[in-house]
Design a protein around this motif. Structure first.
Motif: not given
Length: 69
Positions: A22-23, A26-29, A36
């Motif tokens: 999810v990280a 689902g995110t741009t974190m 990544y």
């Protein structure tokens, strides 16, 4: 290969793997850099070991988290 992971350990690995996916997706974190790809690799390893029930590092260290295996 014999199992060396208990059900709680396997479940936790799946939860952590889903959180990492999810990280990553689902995110741009994490961006698109090394974090990544590291998250994807760790999630893949966690999913594989959870499904198989065997962790190679546990075997090297002589650990077992399952009760009677």
């Amino acid at each position: 290969m014999s199992r060396n992971m208990g059900s709680i350990d396997r479940g936790l690995r799946l939860v952590i793997a889903v959180a990492l996916l999810v990280a990553a997706f689902g995110t741009t974190m994490l961006g698109s850099g090394i974090l990544y790809w590291l998250a994807l690799i760790v999630a893949g390893v966690f999913i594989l070991t959870a499904l198989v029930g065997t962790c190679p590092l546990y075997r090297i260290a002589g650990l077992k988290t399952c009760g009677d295996c």
